[in-house]
Enzyme design. Structure first.
Site, PDB file in Angstrom:
ATOM      1  N   GLY A  82       0.870  -1.174   0.000  1.00 28.18           N
ATOM      2  CA  GLY A  82       0.000   0.000   0.000  1.00 28.18           C
ATOM      3  C   GLY A  82       0.900   1.214   0.000  1.00 28.18           C
ATOM      4  N   ASP A 117      10.003   4.427   7.273  1.00 29.89           N
ATOM      5  CA  ASP A 117       9.853   5.727   7.937  1.00 29.89           C
ATOM      6  C   ASP A 117       8.907   6.667   7.180  1.00 29.89           C
ATOM      7  OD1 ASP A 117      11.336   6.328   5.728  1.00 29.89           O
ATOM      8  OD2 ASP A 117      13.062   7.156   6.811  1.00 29.89           O
ATOM      9  N   ASP A 240       2.924  -4.537  -8.233  1.00 30.10           N
ATOM     10  CA  ASP A 240       2.443  -3.302  -7.599  1.00 30.10           C
ATOM     11  C   ASP A 240       3.044  -2.066  -8.266  1.00 30.10           C
ATOM     12  OD1 ASP A 240       4.757  -4.545  -6.240  1.00 30.10           O
ATOM     13  OD2 ASP A 240       4.834  -2.669  -5.145  1.00 30.10           O
ATOM     14  N   ASP A 250       7.243   4.462 -10.723  1.00 27.18           N
ATOM     15  CA  ASP A 250       8.234   4.038  -9.742  1.00 27.18           C
ATOM     16  C   ASP A 250       9.647   3.975 -10.294  1.00 27.18           C
ATOM     17  OD1 ASP A 250       7.844   3.960  -7.120  1.00 27.18           O
ATOM     18  OD2 ASP A 250       6.846   2.026  -7.045  1.00 27.18           O
TER      19      ASP A 250
HETATM   20  P1  AMP Z   1       8.575   0.515  -3.909  1.00 24.88           P
HETATM   21  O1  AMP Z   1       9.821  -0.309  -3.898  1.00 24.88           O
HETATM   22  O2  AMP Z   1       8.809   1.983  -3.872  1.00 24.88           O
HETATM   23  O3  AMP Z   1       7.633   0.113  -4.990  1.00 24.88           O
HETATM   24  O4  AMP Z   1       7.850   0.184  -2.504  1.00 24.88           O
HETATM   25  C1  AMP Z   1       7.364  -1.065  -2.144  1.00 24.88           C
HETATM   26  C2  AMP Z   1       6.507  -0.940  -0.907  1.00 24.88           C
HETATM   27  O5  AMP Z   1       7.279  -0.464   0.194  1.00 24.88           O
HETATM   28  C3  AMP Z   1       5.345   0.028  -1.033  1.00 24.88           C
HETATM   29  O6  AMP Z   1       4.253  -0.466  -0.289  1.00 24.88           O
HETATM   30  C4  AMP Z   1       5.907   1.302  -0.435  1.00 24.88           C
HETATM   31  O7  AMP Z   1       4.909   2.177   0.010  1.00 24.88           O
HETATM   32  C5  AMP Z   1       6.745   0.759   0.704  1.00 24.88           C
HETATM   33  N1  AMP Z   1       7.844   1.650   1.069  1.00 24.88           N
HETATM   34  C6  AMP Z   1       8.955   1.926   0.356  1.00 24.88           C
HETATM   35  N2  AMP Z   1       9.756   2.790   1.012  1.00 24.88           N
HETATM   36  C7  AMP Z   1       9.137   3.105   2.156  1.00 24.88           C
HETATM   37  C8  AMP Z   1       9.454   3.956   3.275  1.00 24.88           C
HETATM   38  N3  AMP Z   1      10.585   4.664   3.335  1.00 24.88           N
HETATM   39  N4  AMP Z   1       8.563   4.014   4.292  1.00 24.88           N
HETATM   40  C9  AMP Z   1       7.428   3.293   4.257  1.00 24.88           C
HETATM   41  N5  AMP Z   1       7.082   2.484   3.256  1.00 24.88           N
HETATM   42  C10 AMP Z   1       7.916   2.378   2.209  1.00 24.88           C
HETATM   43 MG    MG Z   2       6.045   0.944  -5.789  1.00 23.36          MG
END
Ligand code: AMP
Ligand code: MG
Length: 467
Positions: A82, A117, A240, A250
């Site tokens: 999410g 974070d 996702d 992304d």
């Molecule tokens: P991503 O690799 O950016 O597609 O992120 C994968 C999942 O990890 C998603 O649900 C993001 O919202 C969560 N996520 C990535 N970085 C953070 C962060 N610094 N704090 C909280 N959630 C994160």
């Molecule tokens: Mg993502």
């Protein structure tokens, strides 16, 4: 002006959590995309207002939400995803009548943050701004970047880094993983609601689930073929990170190929090359099969649906391959490729891989009829070149086709890295210069260093998610 209207936030509560961004101490606007703001019909009274809104310190329109989704990450299903560090502020209807999400990323923790974070540091934020805007200028469907605001707060990664928030604009943030969330929880009712909403928002001509699935398949296959035409490696094609709208999203560990290698991987976490340059065309089909699978539960009592969906996925694989050859044929000046051209393209790509030729500069050189590389005067290439010349000699405007398919400038990894490093010492000039140069990638005629392949010491060998 400022024609806001929230539709996602009116969907049932299982779709999201109502959750405000976490305010930051000292928001400073580092970059404002005025062209995009104008396209969206956005107007704000003052710098202070922009800084407050696009840091998340004050709301833009109504209640911000974090969207819920699930997804396959490197092939493993994860139901717990999410927006963990993003907030959908509102939707805006542009003067042309198009609906867009306005989303903050790096804006604080949400119920989906797990151990994170909720923040982002300046480096990945600059990278997303540069690459997503460059992709737009390259004509590749993509989310866009409206603003960068520094938070005035540190973010702790391997070291203490300056925090920043990026504002992302997207046709929507509905992912394959959003469908997977409702399917995995057997929430038939909300799955149907999501499908109806997605059809209405993105594919109003689709009359059935199958037509929707087929439409998404076509859009995604076209997208990946376009990525490959410009040497783009997304790096983290989890379900996702795969939008129903067919926009690229992304920009984490993404990178552009310098020297051509079909198996190239940059991402430090992609140990098995699942998302390598060439595998992208296979993985997208795998991802689309997950969408088909999620949609199947809406049709469990219909005997033919499984076969029908299987057929759509099979067709998507064929279509993906056709799209790849269509995009690469354009690079050679061929606008209506025939079957035989596939061989011509494959032969060239083998020669380029063996020569370790710079992908962008090679295609740029044949567009400009120069021969900067030794291998271009050797037999394998010369033999190929002869076949190519005879193929295109009677095609009208072949050069023009090439010019529109072969950029002379791309956001090379080492230049992005230099822009980030310099910004960390408070000099944003390389960032601004790079952005400006990337605005006209097919007509960039300056002989600047930004078009050069990286020197030995400049090469970026690995990229990181930046989470
Ligand atoms: P991503 O690799 O950016 O597609 O992120 C994968 C999942 O990890 C998603 O649900 C993001 O919202 C969560 N996520 C990535 N970085 C953070 C962060 N610094 N704090 C909280 N959630 C994160
Ligand atoms: Mg993502």
């Amino acid at each position: 002006m400022n024609n806001f209207e929230n539709s996602y936030g009116k969907l049932p509560e299982n779709f999201y959590s109502i959750t405000p961004p976490t305010p930051v101490v000292d928001p400073k606007l580092l970059k404002w995309n005025s062209t995009l703001a104008e396209e969206l019909g956005l107007k704000f009274d003052s710098l202070a207002e922009k800084e407050s809104i696009f840091s998340g310190n004050i709301p833009l329109n109504g209640t911000p939400i974090a969207q819920k989704y699930a997804g396959h990450q490197f092939g493993q299903f994860n139901p717990d995803l999410g927006d963990g560090r993003a907030h959908l502020l509102t939707e805006v209807i542009s003067p042309k009548g198009e609906r867009y999400d306005i989303t903050l990323k790096g804006s604080g923790r949400t119920p989906y943050s797990r151990g994170g974070d909720g923040r982002a540091w300046l480096g990945p934020v600059l990278r997303e701004y540069i690459v997503s805007e460059a992709m737009h200028s390259l004509g590749i469907p993509t989310t866009r970047a409206l603003a960068i605001v520094s938070s005035g707060e540190p973010v702790y990664r391997e070291a203490k880094m300056p925090g920043a928030i990026i504002t992302r604009i997207a046709k929507s943030h509905i992912r394959i993983g959003t469908f997977q969330w409702f399917s995995a929880t057997s929430d038939f009712k909300n799955l149907q609601t999501l499908l109806d909403y997605s059809i209405k928002r993105h594919y109003p001509d689709a009359k059935t689930t199958a037509e929707f699935l087929r439409a998404v398949c076509l859009k995604q296959a076209e997208l990946v073929a376009k990525w490959m035409r410009i040497g783009f490696i997304h790096g983290v094609m989890n379900t996702d990170n795969c939008l129903i709208s067919g926009e690229t999203i992304d920009y984490g560990p993404c990178a552009f190929i310098d020297e051509y290698n079909p198996d190239k991987v940059f991402s430090s976490i992609d140990n098995f090359g699942r998302y390598s340059f060439t595998n992208q065309s296979k993985v997208i089909i795998w991802n689309l099969a997950q969408l088909a699978n999620s949609l199947l539960i809406l049709h469990e009592n219909e005997a033919d649906t499984l076969d029908e969906f299987q057929e759509i996925i099979n067709e998507a694989a064929v279509y993906m391959s056709q799209q790849y050859y269509i995009q690469f044929a354009l690079k050679l000046g061929i606008n209506s490729p025939i079957k035989k051209d596939e061989h011509l393209i494959n032969e060239l790509m083998t020669i380029l891989a063996e020569a370790n030729a710079d992908f962008t500069n090679f295609f740029s050189s044949i567009t400009n009829e120069t021969k900067p590389y030794d291998f271009m005067n050797k037999k394998p290439y010369l033999t190929w070149e002869k076949k190519w010349h005879s193929r295109i000699q009677n095609i009208p405007k072949a050069k023009e086709t090439m010019r529109q398919a072969n950029p002379s400038i791309i956001p090379r990894n080492h230049n992005i890295e230099k822009a980030i490093q310099s910004a960390l010492s408070d000099n944003f000039d390389p960032f601004y210069t790079l952005n400006e140069a990337l605005k006209n990638p097919y007509n960039y005629i300056e002989k600047s260093d930004l078009t050069k392949a990286p020197g030995k010491d400049e090469k970026v060998t690995a990229t990181f998610c930046g989470t």
